[in-house]
Design a protein around this motif. Structure first.
Motif, PDB file in Angstrom:
ATOM      1  N   HIS A 233      -5.528   5.304   5.321  1.00 26.05           N
ATOM      2  CA  HIS A 233      -6.306   4.337   4.532  1.00 26.05           C
ATOM      3  C   HIS A 233      -6.885   3.330   5.519  1.00 26.05           C
ATOM      4  CE1 HIS A 233      -7.676   1.151   2.116  1.00 26.05           C
ATOM      5  NE2 HIS A 233      -6.645   0.362   2.353  1.00 26.05           N
TER       6      HIS A 233
ATOM      7  N   HIS B 207     -10.303   0.569   6.890  1.00 24.75           N
ATOM      8  CA  HIS B 207     -11.335  -0.406   6.513  1.00 24.75           C
ATOM      9  C   HIS B 207     -12.485  -0.346   7.516  1.00 24.75           C
ATOM     10  CE1 HIS B 207      -7.795  -3.036   4.815  1.00 24.75           C
ATOM     11  NE2 HIS B 207      -8.131  -2.080   3.978  1.00 24.75           N
TER      12      HIS B 207
ATOM     13  N   HIS C  79     -13.845  -2.254  -0.726  1.00 25.14           N
ATOM     14  CA  HIS C  79     -12.568  -2.328  -0.019  1.00 25.14           C
ATOM     15  C   HIS C  79     -12.502  -1.427   1.223  1.00 25.14           C
ATOM     16  CE1 HIS C  79      -7.910  -1.714  -0.541  1.00 25.14           C
ATOM     17  NE2 HIS C  79      -8.251  -1.822   0.716  1.00 25.14           N
TER      18      HIS C  79
ATOM     19  N   ASP D 200       0.815  -1.218   0.000  1.00 24.61           N
ATOM     20  CA  ASP D 200       0.000   0.000   0.000  1.00 24.61           C
ATOM     21  C   ASP D 200       0.852   1.273   0.000  1.00 24.61           C
ATOM     22  OD1 ASP D 200      -2.402  -1.281  -0.128  1.00 24.61           O
ATOM     23  OD2 ASP D 200      -2.866  -1.146   2.004  1.00 24.61           O
TER      24      ASP D 200
HETATM   25 ZN   LIG Z   1      -6.927  -1.741   2.328  1.00 24.44          ZN
END
Ligand SMILES: [Zn+2]
Length: 699
Positions: free
Chosen positions: A141, A143, A202, A127
């Motif tokens: 970032h 989730h 995602h 990432d």
């Molecule tokens: Zn991710």
């Protein structure tokens, strides 16, 4: 109410943050820990955070812009500075010119190492470019369940516009990597109003100018999703219950404990696994719901989820037999079917360069009315798989509420699950230790020999249940061991070995804690000496009850678990030199130890055909750390031998052929020898660990 409906609190502490002012890396760690500390914000080891900070080049002294970003395999909730990869922004920016398109994707990863600022930096994750290619100084970032619910809903793109106006962009599913990063960066460059981008199926990425603003932005974006979801509440979660009633909690646990070793045996047919049982409201609601079967078949969508859980769980029928024997016969074809399904999925999507098929057994098993069973390589990984599946269930609940949950197309899912880069990550893991994937129960484990064995088994990779009658001492021992080996691997159970019901319950609870058991160490004991004519018969009874009968009770309950599991196992008896050598004034202890030694041989003779080995260790004069010796015995013996208490170990050492003192760790070494693989074809054996006493040679 499901956790997905709850607002995420703003936990930024300005006073604490002020103490970190000016240190962008410390602020990044603080922000990361706040975000990762709440599983609704991001799953364990999921998501990543970054800050760009000006550093000094240690060679030239010149200022250099450095990207600090969570490294490969880390978890933002527990992140420290060491867990961050440090990369030079000038080098990272230059990578844009190397990248020509998705065909270059996998080869880009090798370049990240050439961008490191510090040679000992944590390895950069796949990432990394998500953070590097965005100009913002701070990037998260994440989730979050509530956000992925929208990202995985049929109308995710339209809803993203509805919730965030023009502030958050949308990108359909693209697997993590350089291509995704360039697309995000292009969106951000094209529209200066954007503060984040929703990643279809995602998660989300968002950015800001300071750590505090970035934290607040992430929390704010999540809470707008939470609010949007809450406004759509009303429809029964998962279509409402499909089963009429579930057993009460105690009954659920009883059933789970009875059948879990059978499930573990089936899940371990290819590679042995450790288990975790979860009976949360959300999981019970999902497993027992009308939509449970349909949603289970779609499976999880977030790539982080199904790397840990496989794409789909094995959903057991509600009428699965609750008796361990009948269950195994009933469930075996379901496991076979699941494994065949995985093999077919592999065959359908594998390319010439795909990694070989992994263990095709299910990771997650759902049983309507009972709960969720997860199995993985160790206790922590099994627990985390359960947490991930709970995240996935939250996502499904939210997306269904928003009009329909959609999973990833199987080919895309396969691309992630069997991605060469993921395989490389798995291969980078350290080799497994000798007792990895095994679980042990040690009696008398709060001190002395038992504690030394527990410690040794933990160090060799086993999960260990410590059993003792002394709850306070046990709590101290467990706290100490858990600090070193993790709370997942260390459990404490108290039982008086004279109480058959308590022993049975302790073995069942220990088995439930780890999904099953592999190793039993019958170590608990006590010693009272006295001349035969003066010896109280109650003391004789007590010693036989605790040791002769108590070890048999433990072995019985343990063997019941092992037979359900069908994976073989080991029982060790910690007997004594006194099992062989007769001495004065020792009729109770000596006869107990002789009985235990023969008990071990009898069990070895009976249990070999089940792959269960039973062996005995005969220690002598283990004084340091021993509960027996602390309880006045040592003082008595010192007096009897006419030596000072401190000189007693040396006194005993001098009586041995090797003139050495025997320590608890020496017995633990011997215990490990029996179960660590070197003596796997030995059963019914007796091993003295006594410094050498000719009269105690087994014959
Ligand atoms: Zn991710």
């Amino acid at each position: 109410m499901a956790t997905i409906d709850q607002t995420v609190e703003d936990r930024w502490n300005a006073a604490h943050a002020a103490t970190l002012a000016g240190d962008e890396v410390a602020l990044l760690v603080y922000r990361s820990n706040l975000l990762g500390g709440d599983l609704r914000i991001t799953n364990f080891a999921g998501g990543n955070t970054s800050a760009k900070a000006m550093m000094r080049d240690p060679v030239t002294g010149e200022p250099v812009d450095v990207l600090w970003v969570k490294g490969s395999g880390g978890d933002i909730g527990t992140l420290t500075k060491d867990g961050l990869a440090q990369l030079r922004m000038d080098r990272l920016s230059a990578l844009r010119t190397r990248y020509r398109g998705p065909a270059d994707e996998d080869s880009m990863v090798a370049f990240y190492d050439h961008c490191l600022f510090h040679p000992k930096s944590r390895a950069p994750s796949i990432d990394t470019p998500l953070h590097a290619l965005l100009p913002a100084r701070h990037v998260d970032h994440l989730h979050p369940d509530a956000v992925i619910a929208i990202a995985a809903a049929n109308d995710g793109e339209a809803m993203t516009r509805e919730i965030y106006g023009g502030e958050v962009g949308w990108l359909g599913w693209i697997r993590p990597g350089f291509e995704l990063a360039t697309k995000i960066a292009a969106l951000a460059a094209a529209d200066p109003r954007l503060v984040g981008v929703m990643l279809g199926g995602h998660g989300i990425i968002s950015w800001a100018d300071t750590s505090e603003a970035c934290y607040r932005r992430s929390v704010g974006l999540i809470n707008r999703a939470v609010k949007f979801l809450a406004a759509r509440a009303g429809r029964a979660a998962f279509g409402g219950p499909a089963i009429e009633s579930a057993p009460e909690a105690a009954e659920r646990r009883r059933i789970a404990a009875a059948v879990m070793p059978a499930l573990r045996g089936l899940a371990s047919r290819q590679t042995r696994k450790v288990g975790c049982f979860v009976e949360s409201e959300q999981i019970l609601a999902f497993a027992g719901s009308k939509d449970g079967a349909r949603l289970s078949a779609i499976g999880t969508s977030c790539p982080d989820h199904f790397l840990r859980t496989k794409i789909t769980p094995l959903l057991l029928p509600a009428d699965t037999p609750r008796d361990a024997g009948a269950l195994a016969d009933f469930v075996r074809p379901l496991f076979d079917g699941y494994a065949a399904g995985h093999a077919a999925y592999y065959k359908a999507h594998a390319q010439a360069d795909s990694p070989p098929m992994r263990d095709p057994q299910p990771v997650v098993m759902l049983w309507p009315g009972i709960g969720m069973f997860t199995f993985a390589k160790d206790a922590a990984t099994a627990r985390i798989a359960g947490e991930y599946f709970t995240n996935a269930v939250n996502v499904m609940e939210g997306a269904e509420r928003l009009g329909g949950y959609k999973g990833l197309p199987p080919a895309d899912a396969f691309g992630i699950e069997y991605w060469a880069l993921e395989e490389a990550k798995l291969k980078r893991q350290p080799p497994e230790r000798a007792l990895a994937r095994r679980t042990a129960l040690v009696s008398g484990a709060a001190s002395g020999i038992g504690l030394a064995i527990a410690r040794r088994f933990l160090a060799e990779g086993a999960a260990v249940a410590l059993l003792d009658v002394d709850a306070a001492k046990l709590a101290d021992a467990v706290r100490d061991l858990a600090k070193r080996h993790g709370t997942d691997n260390v459990r404490a159970f108290t039982a008086d070995l004279r109480d058959a019901k308590a022993v049975e319950a302790a073995v069942e609870e220990a088995s439930l804690a780890f999904g099953g058991l592999d190793l039993l160490v019958n170590n608990a004991g006590l010693s009272i000496a006295g001349d035969v004519d003066a010896f109280a018969i109650e003391q004789f009874d007590l010693m036989h009850d605790v040791m002769t009968r108590g070890s048999l009770l433990l072995s019985q309950a343990f063997v019941r678990q092992l037979k359900r599991q069908s994976l073989g196992g080991d029982i060790l008896y910690i007997a004594s030199k006194n099992a062989i050598v007769a001495g004065p004034s020792n009729v109770a202890y000596g006869s107990v130890k002789a009985a235990q030694a023969h008990q071990a041989r009898l069990l070895a003779a009976e249990l070999g055909r089940f792959g269960i080995r039973v062996n005995t260790i005969n220690p002598d004069a283990v004084i340091r750390g021993s509960g027996i010796w602390a309880a006045g015995w040592a003082a008595d013996r010192a007096r009897a031998h006419g030596v000072a208490l401190e000189a007693l170990p040396q006194h005993y050492a001098q009586r041995t052929l090797l003139a050495v003192e025997v320590l608890p760790e020496d017995i633990a070494d011997a215990a490990f020898c029996f179960v660590g693989g070197a003596l796997s074809k030995t059963t019914g054996a007796m091993l003295p660990v006594d410094g050498g006493i000719a009269a105690a040679f087994p014959r």
